[in-house]
Design an enzyme around this catalytic site. Sequence first.
Site, PDB file in Angstrom:
ATOM      1  N   HIS A 210       6.847  24.708   3.025  1.00  0.00           N
ATOM      2  CA  HIS A 210       7.759  25.704   3.590  1.00  0.00           C
ATOM      3  C   HIS A 210       9.230  25.322   3.361  1.00  0.00           C
ATOM      4  O   HIS A 210      10.083  25.581   4.209  1.00  0.00           O
ATOM      5  CB  HIS A 210       7.516  25.893   5.092  1.00  0.00           C
TER       6      HIS A 210
ATOM      7  N   ASN B  49       1.939  32.308  10.211  1.00  0.00           N
ATOM      8  CA  ASN B  49       2.040  32.773   8.831  1.00  0.00           C
ATOM      9  C   ASN B  49       1.894  34.288   8.788  1.00  0.00           C
ATOM     10  O   ASN B  49       1.586  34.909   9.810  1.00  0.00           O
ATOM     11  CB  ASN B  49       0.917  32.161   7.982  1.00  0.00           C
TER      12      ASN B  49
ATOM     13  N   HIS C 133       7.575  23.202  16.123  1.00  0.00           N
ATOM     14  CA  HIS C 133       6.450  22.322  16.452  1.00  0.00           C
ATOM     15  C   HIS C 133       5.393  23.124  17.217  1.00  0.00           C
ATOM     16  O   HIS C 133       5.704  23.729  18.245  1.00  0.00           O
ATOM     17  CB  HIS C 133       6.964  21.145  17.282  1.00  0.00           C
TER      18      HIS C 133
HETATM   19 FE1  HDD Z   1       2.419  23.825   8.863  1.00  0.00          FE
HETATM   20  C1  HDD Z   1       5.755  23.587   8.365  1.00  0.00           C
HETATM   21  C2  HDD Z   1       2.747  27.217   9.420  1.00  0.00           C
HETATM   22  C3  HDD Z   1      -0.999  24.155   8.992  1.00  0.00           C
HETATM   23  C4  HDD Z   1       2.129  20.500   8.704  1.00  0.00           C
HETATM   24  N1  HDD Z   1       3.951  25.138   8.884  1.00  0.00           N
HETATM   25  C5  HDD Z   1       5.258  24.847   8.652  1.00  0.00           C
HETATM   26  C6  HDD Z   1       6.047  26.033   8.740  1.00  0.00           C
HETATM   27  C7  HDD Z   1       5.199  27.066   9.049  1.00  0.00           C
HETATM   28  C8  HDD Z   1       3.884  26.494   9.132  1.00  0.00           C
HETATM   29  C9  HDD Z   1       5.567  28.514   9.232  1.00  0.00           C
HETATM   30  C10 HDD Z   1       7.549  26.120   8.509  1.00  0.00           C
HETATM   31  C11 HDD Z   1       8.307  25.982   9.794  1.00  0.00           C
HETATM   32  C12 HDD Z   1       9.788  26.146   9.517  1.00  0.00           C
HETATM   33  O1  HDD Z   1      10.177  27.264   9.141  1.00  0.00           O
HETATM   34  O2  HDD Z   1      10.508  25.158   9.661  1.00  0.00           O
HETATM   35  N2  HDD Z   1       1.134  25.388   9.078  1.00  0.00           N
HETATM   36  C13 HDD Z   1       1.474  26.680   9.400  1.00  0.00           C
HETATM   37  C14 HDD Z   1       0.272  27.427   9.697  1.00  0.00           C
HETATM   38  C15 HDD Z   1      -0.784  26.572   9.566  1.00  0.00           C
HETATM   39  C16 HDD Z   1      -0.236  25.280   9.187  1.00  0.00           C
HETATM   40  C17 HDD Z   1       0.251  28.879  10.111  1.00  0.00           C
HETATM   41  C18 HDD Z   1      -2.231  26.818   9.775  1.00  0.00           C
HETATM   42  C19 HDD Z   1      -2.702  27.684  10.583  1.00  0.00           C
HETATM   43  N3  HDD Z   1       0.866  22.566   8.821  1.00  0.00           N
HETATM   44  C20 HDD Z   1      -0.469  22.892   8.924  1.00  0.00           C
HETATM   45  C21 HDD Z   1      -1.260  21.680   8.985  1.00  0.00           C
HETATM   46  C22 HDD Z   1      -0.374  20.633   8.924  1.00  0.00           C
HETATM   47  C23 HDD Z   1       0.946  21.218   8.815  1.00  0.00           C
HETATM   48  C24 HDD Z   1      -2.764  21.635   9.126  1.00  0.00           C
HETATM   49  C25 HDD Z   1      -0.610  19.160   8.942  1.00  0.00           C
HETATM   50  C26 HDD Z   1      -1.626  18.565   9.467  1.00  0.00           C
HETATM   51  N4  HDD Z   1       3.710  22.315   8.516  1.00  0.00           N
HETATM   52  C27 HDD Z   1       3.374  21.010   8.544  1.00  0.00           C
HETATM   53  C28 HDD Z   1       4.564  20.083   8.409  1.00  0.00           C
HETATM   54  C29 HDD Z   1       5.732  21.091   8.300  1.00  0.00           C
HETATM   55  C30 HDD Z   1       5.044  22.435   8.368  1.00  0.00           C
HETATM   56  C31 HDD Z   1       4.458  19.041   7.354  1.00  0.00           C
HETATM   57  C32 HDD Z   1       6.690  20.932   7.135  1.00  0.00           C
HETATM   58  C33 HDD Z   1       8.074  21.068   7.701  1.00  0.00           C
HETATM   59  C34 HDD Z   1       7.889  21.090   9.131  1.00  0.00           C
HETATM   60  O3  HDD Z   1       6.556  20.981   9.421  1.00  0.00           O
HETATM   61  O4  HDD Z   1       8.742  21.169   9.968  1.00  0.00           O
HETATM   62  O5  HDD Z   1       4.670  19.288   9.541  1.00  0.00           O
END
Ligand code: HDD
Length: 727
Positions: free
Chosen positions: A76, A149, A340
């Site tokens: 993202h 999402n 978060h």
């Molecule tokens: Fe995630 C970012 C949505 C599964 C780990 N995620 C992130 C963002 C969105 C989502 C919208 C961007 C937030 C922003 O605008 O700053 N993610 C989802 C959805 C998931 C999902 C809808 C499943 C239903 N994500 C998911 C899993 C993991 C992560 C299973 C890890 C185990 N996601 C992250 C992250 C991020 C992230 C690495 C990257 C930047 C952040 O968090 O802040 O922690």
Amino acid sequence: MSKAPRSSTTKKIADLSLNTESGLDTELTTNHGLPINDDQNSLKAGERGGTLMEDFILREKITHFDHERIPERVVHARGSGAHGFFQVYEPMARYTRAEFLQDPGAKTPVFVRFSTVAGSRGSSDLARDVRGFAVKFYTQEGNFDLVGNNMPVFFIQDAIKFPDLIHAVKPEPHNEIPQAASAHDTFWDFISLMPESMHMIMWVMSDRAIPRSLRMMEGFGVHTFRFINEKGKSCFVKFHWKPLLGMHSVVWDEALKISGNDPDFHRRDLWEAIESGAFPEWEFGVQIVDEKDEHKFDFDLLDPTKLIPEELVPVKRIGKLTLNRNPDNFFAETEQVAFHVGHVVPGIDFSNDPLMQGRLFSYTDTQLIRLGGPNFHEIPINRPIAPLHNNQRDGFMRQMINSGRTSYSPNSLSGNSPSQVAALDGGFFSYAERIDAHKIRARSLSFFDHYSQAAMFFHSQSVPEQNHIVRALRFELGKVETTAVRERVLYHLAQIDKDLAKRVADGLGVSVPAKIEGPPNMSIPADGDPKQFQSKRVKEMKPSPALSMANTIKGDITSRKVAMLMSDGFDEAAFATMKKALASAGAVPKVVAPHGGTLKGAGSNEVPVDVTLLTTASVLFDAVCVVAGAKSVKTLQADPAAIHFVEEAFKHCKAVGALGEGADLLATSQLAKNETIEAGIRSKKLVSEVGVVIGGAATASKVAAAFIEAIGEHRHWEREADDFVAA
Ligand code: HDD
């Protein structure tokens, strides 16, 4: 030298709580407030001499510049944000004690960040991808982040597979190719070995993955959450965002071209809509499932690869989100915002969805490196509006100056402050779910139907939408070089729908395998049947009309961009009538011409040109109208760019209008290939009249009304059946 008085703004002692700086009416200083008298020249040993080490002003400026970048989000990375507010329609006390869901008169401030997943910060908005839809509610009880999402399901069922999924979809590690694209071997290799991803694959190959606008897509919390009411009673809940402008997409050929013409297409669209006062709105919806009904479905509520069909559990619309203010500074707000999944408020709780459980760890962890330490909650965009008191202290970049001697609990020296809040007084408590289990690494057998909902989604799509899925799969798999990977995917597609698989296979020039060999599927339960990997679709589910974008709201052309194609000698009256009608309907008409500056009308009036045929393209517009005027249209007929413009808009199924002589431009183009002879008169005929509105200049207001109606349809997909325009 006489000393000029310094302006009052700079004389003010800085208020440390203020974090905004307008840049207006201020004097240039160093980071420490020292007024700078020359920002054009470094300090040198003579006019032609070397720069002196002593130049602390230069060093401070360059050092800061050298450290301006922070790591981009691992997923993202590319995003766009906006401020707004949320209002609930009616008290939700029956289901939840969340305070922001009680008072219809209260406005809760929000910040929303939309994103693509796979691409880097500088990648194109129009990649085929899931869109992130993350909402931060600044409630009186603390921040609630709904990190969702634009698709209601996910690729994987357990968070332990997330790094694998992302490694597979990101550019391949040996050559960092391709950027922001899933059409490559490693992604499809992983997918072909993870049949649980098939439902999500249907969504990602559908039009949902190439939205017309961030304002025209749905949002979903994806996981099943819990609501808890004042009495401690819990129910399950799925969260939805329903766009009031309806759900609309572009076509893939258009997406590819937009990426070149305007990689910021979605970001710009959001920004311009908000600047112009066309505030994007979504209704907040909930699907509520009683605790006792947890097992009544033939899928598992805890499985994030499944959705609850709206026809089974209707979406109750409980409030509205309005985005009404663009960020002042992209980095400070959109880049530094930290979401978060674990940021919930009293009355909202998690479920045991194993994907959600893993996310609860990942989000804080990632901010620690991305935003440089444990105090990222103090960055203005992340600060709660609710008061914050705890015994956490210090760390890099701490902003808060905590006074007093105690930073521990219990304490007697500060009257045990800050003190815990009883649940009855609003303190957060987790739902006391009874758990009696063995500690195991396994997956419930109720998670193993990977195809039924994928088939439900495919069968719920309209014919044009299904065709787009077939084409998307042909495109993506067509870029895959490894035959075994393609075959494995085709095998899974055949479990969803045999005809779908055959059509994709025909496009690839291969056949669908009856069975596949391959590495063991890691998601088979330890004591499960390995044949599961080659399992058939378990059941036939009824199509869900809510899943088709064909059934979305139509008719509203607010903020739609319409190209008014014209040149010198245009018909002033017809132009004015069409422009006024479009603007009154809320659309944004733009004059597109072969040259810049102004255009001279057939009378004496001039109009400014908004964009030229060189600096724009039909893919950046929702519709095109060729304006009347003999001389103007003659010029356009001689300009290949003008002909291409209407042909391309037609190919992408957009509304095409022509006033008066404007019809001649259509006749010059591929839109009028078929010659007809009627009563001995040979004439060119439009190959399709669907969504094409032609009329005399004198009847401009009637033509405008029909043209507006045609734009309101968004796209005229019937034309695709007869795809012949080479544009
Ligand atoms: Fe995630 C970012 C949505 C599964 C780990 N995620 C992130 C963002 C969105 C989502 C919208 C961007 C937030 C922003 O605008 O700053 N993610 C989802 C959805 C998931 C999902 C809808 C499943 C239903 N994500 C998911 C899993 C993991 C992560 C299973 C890890 C185990 N996601 C992250 C992250 C991020 C992230 C690495 C990257 C930047 C952040 O968090 O802040 O922690």
